[in-house]
Scaffold this motif. Structure first.
Motif, mmCIF file in Angstrom:
data_model
loop_
_atom_site.group_PDB
_atom_site.id
_atom_site.type_symbol
_atom_site.label_atom_id
_atom_site.label_comp_id
_atom_site.label_asym_id
_atom_site.label_seq_id
_atom_site.Cartn_x
_atom_site.Cartn_y
_atom_site.Cartn_z
ATOM 1 N N LYS A 95 -26.509 -9.792 -64.397
ATOM 2 C CA LYS A 95 -26.085 -8.745 -63.461
ATOM 3 C C LYS A 95 -27.041 -7.553 -63.502
ATOM 4 O O LYS A 95 -27.020 -6.715 -62.603
ATOM 5 C CB LYS A 95 -24.652 -8.298 -63.746
ATOM 6 C CG LYS A 95 -24.457 -7.444 -64.968
ATOM 7 C CD LYS A 95 -23.029 -6.903 -65.002
ATOM 8 C CE LYS A 95 -22.835 -5.966 -66.178
ATOM 9 N NZ LYS A 95 -21.500 -5.355 -66.181
ATOM 10 N N ASP A 118 -13.876 -7.739 -64.551
ATOM 11 C CA ASP A 118 -13.971 -6.438 -65.196
ATOM 12 C C ASP A 118 -12.779 -6.279 -66.127
ATOM 13 O O ASP A 118 -11.715 -6.870 -65.911
ATOM 14 C CB ASP A 118 -13.954 -5.315 -64.155
ATOM 15 C CG ASP A 118 -15.259 -5.204 -63.394
ATOM 16 O OD1 ASP A 118 -16.321 -5.239 -64.032
ATOM 17 O OD2 ASP A 118 -15.213 -5.077 -62.157
ATOM 18 N N ARG A 143 -20.985 0.399 -58.368
ATOM 19 C CA ARG A 143 -19.986 -0.482 -57.742
ATOM 20 C C ARG A 143 -18.584 -0.084 -58.173
ATOM 21 O O ARG A 143 -17.686 0.117 -57.347
ATOM 22 C CB ARG A 143 -20.260 -1.943 -58.118
ATOM 23 C CG ARG A 143 -19.106 -2.891 -57.741
ATOM 24 C CD ARG A 143 -19.322 -4.281 -58.308
ATOM 25 N NE ARG A 143 -19.395 -4.307 -59.755
ATOM 26 C CZ ARG A 143 -18.339 -4.396 -60.577
ATOM 27 N NH1 ARG A 143 -17.113 -4.449 -60.077
ATOM 28 N NH2 ARG A 143 -18.499 -4.441 -61.890
ATOM 29 N N ARG A 144 -18.365 0.026 -59.495
ATOM 30 C CA ARG A 144 -17.021 0.366 -59.982
ATOM 31 C C ARG A 144 -16.602 1.751 -59.516
ATOM 32 O O ARG A 144 -15.439 1.981 -59.172
ATOM 33 C CB ARG A 144 -16.986 0.284 -61.508
ATOM 34 C CG ARG A 144 -17.086 -1.145 -62.045
ATOM 35 C CD ARG A 144 -17.164 -1.147 -63.558
ATOM 36 N NE ARG A 144 -17.279 -2.496 -64.119
ATOM 37 C CZ ARG A 144 -18.003 -2.804 -65.182
ATOM 38 N NH1 ARG A 144 -18.705 -1.855 -65.807
ATOM 39 N NH2 ARG A 144 -18.048 -4.042 -65.637
ATOM 40 N N GLN A 147 -15.578 1.410 -55.885
ATOM 41 C CA GLN A 147 -14.316 0.674 -55.780
ATOM 42 C C GLN A 147 -13.135 1.536 -56.223
ATOM 43 O O GLN A 147 -12.066 1.516 -55.616
ATOM 44 C CB GLN A 147 -14.388 -0.608 -56.614
ATOM 45 C CG GLN A 147 -15.313 -1.670 -56.016
ATOM 46 C CD GLN A 147 -15.545 -2.844 -56.954
ATOM 47 O OE1 GLN A 147 -15.552 -2.692 -58.170
ATOM 48 N NE2 GLN A 147 -15.744 -4.026 -56.395
ATOM 49 N N PRO A 201 -10.461 -10.548 -59.628
ATOM 50 C CA PRO A 201 -11.473 -10.295 -58.602
ATOM 51 C C PRO A 201 -10.869 -9.838 -57.275
ATOM 52 O O PRO A 201 -11.527 -9.129 -56.514
ATOM 53 C CB PRO A 201 -12.170 -11.657 -58.460
ATOM 54 C CG PRO A 201 -11.977 -12.313 -59.790
ATOM 55 C CD PRO A 201 -10.616 -11.875 -60.243
ATOM 56 N N LEU A 205 -13.769 -6.735 -57.108
ATOM 57 C CA LEU A 205 -14.772 -7.794 -57.056
ATOM 58 C C LEU A 205 -15.904 -7.469 -58.020
ATOM 59 O O LEU A 205 -16.433 -6.355 -58.000
ATOM 60 C CB LEU A 205 -15.308 -7.914 -55.625
ATOM 61 C CG LEU A 205 -16.001 -9.229 -55.236
ATOM 62 C CD1 LEU A 205 -15.042 -10.407 -55.360
ATOM 63 C CD2 LEU A 205 -16.539 -9.132 -53.809
ATOM 64 N N PRO A 206 -16.271 -8.409 -58.888
ATOM 65 C CA PRO A 206 -17.294 -8.089 -59.898
ATOM 66 C C PRO A 206 -18.696 -7.960 -59.308
ATOM 67 O O PRO A 206 -18.932 -8.280 -58.134
ATOM 68 C CB PRO A 206 -17.214 -9.278 -60.866
ATOM 69 C CG PRO A 206 -16.645 -10.390 -60.056
ATOM 70 C CD PRO A 206 -15.719 -9.757 -59.055
ATOM 71 N N ALA A 207 -19.609 -7.501 -60.155
ATOM 72 C CA ALA A 207 -21.013 -7.437 -59.771
ATOM 73 C C ALA A 207 -21.562 -8.836 -59.573
ATOM 74 O O ALA A 207 -21.098 -9.800 -60.199
ATOM 75 C CB ALA A 207 -21.813 -6.716 -60.855
ATOM 76 N N GLN A 210 -22.230 -11.322 -62.651
ATOM 77 C CA GLN A 210 -21.542 -10.824 -63.851
ATOM 78 C C GLN A 210 -21.076 -11.997 -64.708
ATOM 79 O O GLN A 210 -20.560 -12.991 -64.204
ATOM 80 C CB GLN A 210 -20.353 -9.948 -63.450
ATOM 81 C CG GLN A 210 -19.658 -9.283 -64.631
ATOM 82 C CD GLN A 210 -18.911 -8.030 -64.225
ATOM 83 O OE1 GLN A 210 -19.500 -7.121 -63.639
ATOM 84 N NE2 GLN A 210 -17.619 -7.959 -64.522
ATOM 85 N N GLY A 259 -20.383 -5.850 -54.476
ATOM 86 C CA GLY A 259 -19.672 -6.828 -55.289
ATOM 87 C C GLY A 259 -19.883 -8.207 -54.686
ATOM 88 O O GLY A 259 -19.981 -8.344 -53.463
#
Length: 321
Positions: A95, A118, A143-144, A147, A201, A205-207, A210, A259
């Motif tokens: 990632k 996450d 990203r986080r 979000q 997710p 939604l993860p990177a 990841q 994501g």
């Protein structure tokens, strides 16, 4: 290739950063290679390389990555060591990897992917939903941050960098009431219990990539290529080919909140993706399914679809944010 195998006298040199997680990933790589070729651990030499990112001052440690050079801060010296022959392979968290490699290097070996989710981490609260309005949440991930701002605009989000141990210490010191880490990293460190709750997710939604470890090599090193082929996880490679094509088509970098997650489905692969403004004010999400062989094309198609929905200048606004 028996006569070309590494030995305690001629060890294969594995380059890595020096954080506990990076070392855990390097040891996993060594152990898988040793098992595949019935070699002793002494046939491998783990070489710790300090990157520019590792040498930043504590003042810089709380500045966004985009302000101090981006993802390349954590790979440049390692890749230079490989090109000069100082190491034979490099172990990376995928990632964190740019979508393009320097000329002369290849990234085509992936270990089996860990938990992609996450992790919500807090000393006082059980879940993201339990956080009172105004709680300070620390995260280094654009990203986080985006979000969180989209889902919980009532929270205060601050920059929060460092390895797992550093971030946990910041929570203990009251710098923030909660943070987020990758479940994969916690599991590889034997610290899964640190997570108060993994986040599905569907909720965050993860990177892209990841939970995946990639092993980089010199493109012309046939001996190493043959060794790495023995530990390559094909399914992880297929999923990452789809996700990283999505990222590349978006011109994704550490400056763009994105994501993405590809998973196997009855149709072959299901790709979910989203792009966000840093303040969470605009989010575009979508998904595509298709044959595994169409994975990279699906990544490009979904990127184009999301970009088509975004207002003109969406990514320029992202990078200015």
């Amino acid at each position: 290739m028996t006569h070309d195998l590494p030995s305690p006298d001629r060890p294969l040199k594995i380059g890595t950063r020096g954080s506990p997680l990076a070392l855990a990933q390097a040891h996993e790589t060594r152990d898988r290679l040793a098992a595949a070729f019935e070699l002793p651990a002494e046939a491998f030499d783990i070489v710790v390389i300090k990157t520019t990112g590792d040498n930043r001052s504590m003042i810089d440690a709380d500045r966004p990555l985009k302000e101090i050079g981006g993802k390349g801060l954590f790979t440049k010296e390692i890749e230079e060591a490989m090109l000069s022959g100082g190491i034979d392979i490099a172990v990376h968290s995928m990632k964190d990897m740019p979508v393009d490699q320097p000329e002369g290097l290849m990234l085509d070996c992936y270990l089996p992917r860990e938990d992609v989710r996450d992790a919500f981490v807090s000393l006082a609260h059980a879940s993201l939903a339990d956080l009172p309005a105004g709680t300070v949440v620390g995260t280094s991930s654009l990203r986080r941050r985006a979000q969180l701002r989209a889902r919980r605009p009532d929270l205060e989000v601050v920059e929060f960098r460092g390895n797992v141990q550093t971030r946990l210490k910041k929570l203990e010191d009251g710098v923030a009431g909660a943070t987020f880490l990758a479940m994969a990293g916690l599991r590889r460190l034997g610290m899964a219990e640190v997570a108060r709750a993994p986040i599905a997710p569907e909720d965050m939604l993860p990177a892209v990539a990841q939970g995946a470890i990639g092993i980089e090599r010199r493109a012309d090193d046939d001996r190493v290529a043959e060794m790495l082929a023995a530990i390559h996880d094909r399914e992880t490679g297929e999923r990452l080919a789809c996700e990283r094509a999505f990222l590349a088509a978006l011109d994704g970098s550490c400056e763009t909140p994105i994501g993405g997650l590809a998973e196997f489905s009855p149709e072959g692969l299901r790709l979910r993706g989203e792009i966000l403004r840093p303040d969470g004010s605009e989010v575009h999400a979508g998904e595509l399914s298709g044959p595994v062989s169409d994975g990279p094309a699906m990544g490009v198609a979904l990127a184009k679809e999301l970009l088509g929905r975004a207002k003109p200048g969406f990514f320029e606004a992202v990078q200015a944010g």
